[in-house]
Design a protein around this motif. Sequence first.
Motif, PDB file in Angstrom:
ATOM      1  N   LEU A 135     -26.674   6.711  24.957  1.00 28.90           N
ATOM      2  CA  LEU A 135     -27.345   5.430  25.162  1.00 28.90           C
ATOM      3  C   LEU A 135     -26.432   4.448  25.885  1.00 28.90           C
ATOM      4  CD1 LEU A 135     -29.579   3.364  24.760  1.00 28.90           C
ATOM      5  CD2 LEU A 135     -28.823   3.084  22.397  1.00 28.90           C
ATOM      6  N   ILE A 136     -25.176   4.359  25.462  1.00 26.38           N
ATOM      7  CA  ILE A 136     -24.235   3.427  26.096  1.00 26.38           C
ATOM      8  C   ILE A 136     -24.010   3.800  27.553  1.00 26.38           C
ATOM      9  CG2 ILE A 136     -21.824   2.677  26.094  1.00 26.38           C
ATOM     10  CD1 ILE A 136     -21.937   2.811  23.021  1.00 26.38           C
ATOM     11  N   LYS A 137     -23.901   5.075  27.827  1.00 29.13           N
ATOM     12  CA  LYS A 137     -23.735   5.524  29.210  1.00 29.13           C
ATOM     13  C   LYS A 137     -24.903   5.057  30.069  1.00 29.13           C
ATOM     14  CE  LYS A 137     -22.089   8.468  32.460  1.00 29.13           C
ATOM     15  NZ  LYS A 137     -20.755   8.438  33.079  1.00 29.13           N
ATOM     16  N   GLU A 138     -26.109   5.151  29.546  1.00 31.74           N
ATOM     17  CA  GLU A 138     -27.293   4.696  30.282  1.00 31.74           C
ATOM     18  C   GLU A 138     -27.220   3.202  30.575  1.00 31.74           C
ATOM     19  OE1 GLU A 138     -31.041   5.532  28.514  1.00 31.74           O
ATOM     20  OE2 GLU A 138     -30.958   7.679  28.948  1.00 31.74           O
ATOM     21  N   LEU A 139     -26.831   2.413  29.574  1.00 37.68           N
ATOM     22  CA  LEU A 139     -26.737   0.968  29.767  1.00 37.68           C
ATOM     23  C   LEU A 139     -25.735   0.622  30.864  1.00 37.68           C
ATOM     24  CD1 LEU A 139     -26.772  -0.349  26.086  1.00 37.68           C
ATOM     25  CD2 LEU A 139     -28.487  -0.816  27.856  1.00 37.68           C
ATOM     26  N   ILE A 140     -24.602   1.295  30.854  1.00 37.35           N
ATOM     27  CA  ILE A 140     -23.576   1.042  31.866  1.00 37.35           C
ATOM     28  C   ILE A 140     -24.093   1.401  33.250  1.00 37.35           C
ATOM     29  CG2 ILE A 140     -21.306   1.787  32.695  1.00 37.35           C
ATOM     30  CD1 ILE A 140     -20.521   2.136  29.729  1.00 37.35           C
ATOM     31  N   SER A 142     -27.096   1.600  34.283  1.00 38.84           N
ATOM     32  CA  SER A 142     -28.214   0.756  34.719  1.00 38.84           C
ATOM     33  C   SER A 142     -27.754  -0.568  35.296  1.00 38.84           C
ATOM     34  CB  SER A 142     -29.148   0.480  33.538  1.00 38.84           C
ATOM     35  OG  SER A 142     -28.543  -0.420  32.610  1.00 38.84           O
ATOM     36  N   GLY A 143     -26.499  -0.926  35.074  1.00 39.70           N
ATOM     37  CA  GLY A 143     -25.972  -2.192  35.563  1.00 39.70           C
ATOM     38  C   GLY A 143     -26.186  -3.356  34.623  1.00 39.70           C
ATOM     39  N   GLU A 144     -26.717  -3.110  33.422  1.00 35.77           N
ATOM     40  CA  GLU A 144     -27.037  -4.211  32.505  1.00 35.77           C
ATOM     41  C   GLU A 144     -25.790  -4.896  31.947  1.00 35.77           C
ATOM     42  OE1 GLU A 144     -30.395  -4.039  29.820  1.00 35.77           O
ATOM     43  OE2 GLU A 144     -30.850  -2.026  30.534  1.00 35.77           O
ATOM     44  N   LEU A 145     -24.634  -4.239  32.023  1.00 37.96           N
ATOM     45  CA  LEU A 145     -23.402  -4.880  31.572  1.00 37.96           C
ATOM     46  C   LEU A 145     -22.709  -5.634  32.703  1.00 37.96           C
ATOM     47  CD1 LEU A 145     -23.879  -2.995  29.095  1.00 37.96           C
ATOM     48  CD2 LEU A 145     -21.409  -2.697  28.998  1.00 37.96           C
ATOM     49  N   GLY A 146     -23.110  -5.390  33.927  1.00 40.32           N
ATOM     50  CA  GLY A 146     -22.433  -6.004  35.065  1.00 40.32           C
ATOM     51  C   GLY A 146     -21.092  -5.342  35.317  1.00 40.32           C
ATOM     52  N   SER A 150     -13.638  -5.409  29.768  1.00 37.73           N
ATOM     53  CA  SER A 150     -12.999  -5.250  28.462  1.00 37.73           C
ATOM     54  C   SER A 150     -13.609  -4.074  27.721  1.00 37.73           C
ATOM     55  CB  SER A 150     -13.148  -6.520  27.623  1.00 37.73           C
ATOM     56  OG  SER A 150     -12.598  -6.347  26.323  1.00 37.73           O
ATOM     57  N   TYR A 151     -12.719  -3.298  27.068  1.00 42.33           N
ATOM     58  CA  TYR A 151     -13.159  -2.118  26.326  1.00 42.33           C
ATOM     59  C   TYR A 151     -12.222  -1.979  25.125  1.00 42.33           C
ATOM     60  CZ  TYR A 151     -14.221   2.935  25.651  1.00 42.33           C
ATOM     61  OH  TYR A 151     -14.611   4.168  25.165  1.00 42.33           O
ATOM     62  N   ARG A 152     -12.772  -1.847  23.935  1.00 42.19           N
ATOM     63  CA  ARG A 152     -11.905  -1.618  22.772  1.00 42.19           C
ATOM     64  C   ARG A 152     -12.576  -0.632  21.831  1.00 42.19           C
ATOM     65  NH1 ARG A 152     -13.264  -4.857  18.238  1.00 42.19           N
ATOM     66  NH2 ARG A 152     -14.770  -6.493  18.685  1.00 42.19           N
ATOM     67  N   HIS A 153     -11.738   0.219  21.222  1.00 41.27           N
ATOM     68  CA  HIS A 153     -12.268   1.307  20.396  1.00 41.27           C
ATOM     69  C   HIS A 153     -11.288   1.582  19.253  1.00 41.27           C
ATOM     70  CE1 HIS A 153     -13.922   5.739  20.310  1.00 41.27           C
ATOM     71  NE2 HIS A 153     -14.327   5.025  19.286  1.00 41.27           N
ATOM     72  N   LEU A 259     -16.774   0.555  18.593  1.00 37.24           N
ATOM     73  CA  LEU A 259     -16.555   0.472  20.028  1.00 37.24           C
ATOM     74  C   LEU A 259     -17.225  -0.785  20.563  1.00 37.24           C
ATOM     75  CD1 LEU A 259     -15.778   2.027  22.757  1.00 37.24           C
ATOM     76  CD2 LEU A 259     -18.073   3.008  22.604  1.00 37.24           C
ATOM     77  N   GLU A 260     -16.571  -1.440  21.533  1.00 37.05           N
ATOM     78  CA  GLU A 260     -17.175  -2.603  22.207  1.00 37.05           C
ATOM     79  C   GLU A 260     -16.819  -2.537  23.677  1.00 37.05           C
ATOM     80  OE1 GLU A 260     -17.074  -7.273  21.289  1.00 37.05           O
ATOM     81  OE2 GLU A 260     -15.256  -6.508  22.236  1.00 37.05           O
ATOM     82  N   ILE A 261     -17.830  -2.712  24.539  1.00 33.05           N
ATOM     83  CA  ILE A 261     -17.635  -2.747  25.981  1.00 33.05           C
ATOM     84  C   ILE A 261     -18.286  -4.016  26.507  1.00 33.05           C
ATOM     85  CG2 ILE A 261     -17.883  -1.495  28.156  1.00 33.05           C
ATOM     86  CD1 ILE A 261     -18.481   1.033  26.503  1.00 33.05           C
ATOM     87  N   VAL A 262     -17.520  -4.813  27.249  1.00 34.61           N
ATOM     88  CA  VAL A 262     -17.995  -6.122  27.692  1.00 34.61           C
ATOM     89  C   VAL A 262     -17.918  -6.220  29.214  1.00 34.61           C
ATOM     90  CG1 VAL A 262     -17.720  -8.620  27.484  1.00 34.61           C
ATOM     91  CG2 VAL A 262     -17.157  -7.122  25.544  1.00 34.61           C
ATOM     92  N   GLY A 263     -19.007  -6.735  29.795  1.00 31.05           N
ATOM     93  CA  GLY A 263     -19.053  -6.953  31.227  1.00 31.05           C
ATOM     94  C   GLY A 263     -19.515  -8.355  31.571  1.00 31.05           C
TER      95      GLY A 263
END
Length: 356
Positions: A135-140, A142-146, A150-153, A259-263
């Motif tokens: 799911l996260i791969k799809e969001l990335i 799709s461009g929805e994160l821009g 930042s990435y933390r795990h 996990l958190e990924i920010v765009g």
Amino acid sequence: MKLRIGIVGTGQTIGVATDHLKGIQAVPQWDLTAVFDINEENARSWVERNALSSGIICQSLNSLLDKVDAITICTDNLSHGAIAREAIKRKLHVLCEKPLSINYYESKLLADEAESAGIIHYMGMQYRYHPYAQLIKELIQSGELGDIFSYRHKLGGSRIGNPNVGLEWRMKKEYSGPGSVADFGTHQVDLIQFFLSDVCGEIQDVQAALGTFITSRQTDEGKQAVTNDDLASVVLRMENGAICTLNNSRLLPQEGDGLEIVGTKGAVSMNKDGEVYFRTRTENGGWADELIHMTFQERHVFPGLARGKQYAEFYDAIVQDKPHELSFAYGAKAAKVIDAAVLSSEKGVRVPLLEN
């Protein structure tokens, strides 16, 4: 067409072989025909626990190799290479648990040998096939994160956080190589590559601090030293400048795992239970109040879950020559990052990965 597969290393503690068994059993084209453990009692206990026929237990590695088309290696990290090389000699296909070996140098040698032999070689890095990762791969994508910056795990296991757990091979550098930073960090590096390589480029450099906080463990002969790390913090910088922070541990409670990924457009997070949440920005550029709980779709969940997907992919690579990403060369690439983290901690420096 059915293929015969054997498991090398049934173990006696955390049971990674059982995890692989579930993946094999989820793909009808695989037939588990052999298992071998250097301690035969471990193999007998494992077969009994999993309601399998005792007839699949082999007395030697060579005996197992005579009965299969492919093997799964679930032994200590040091022995991966020796076992894989015996399979390679016979042109058998190999799925190896991570990490591929105890360091990058040995991993790269093994990757080159497997490639030269023309066998299918595949790494047991299954986290990318969990529903949250799909799911996260799809969001990335799709461009929805821009543009991601930042990435933390945080990832780990709490079992060994009990100082009364006895000494195991994974706590000894001579059998395991690095400790927590390889055990969990290899999965973390795989997810970074899976999520970010298309949008952020490759990992550019590594800075890390590793520590050993339970310094000795009980054995039958008394207390002995733990010789690798049980806690690590790693900072990675991507080619686009994005900063990734990784925490991996054998000691900490798992409440903070996630996990958190920010765009520039949005942020996605995953908690310790694998639930995924998305937060977007408002028109004025701030963060929206609403936190959206994302729902997994059928396409995000594979038959047999993550391991089932791996064994389906391994089979298709052998029978249909389908390409896959999780080769031994990919495993060696991850080992290079882990080695850089170890070196960074030892020298107190940032270690570059990309050639100038």
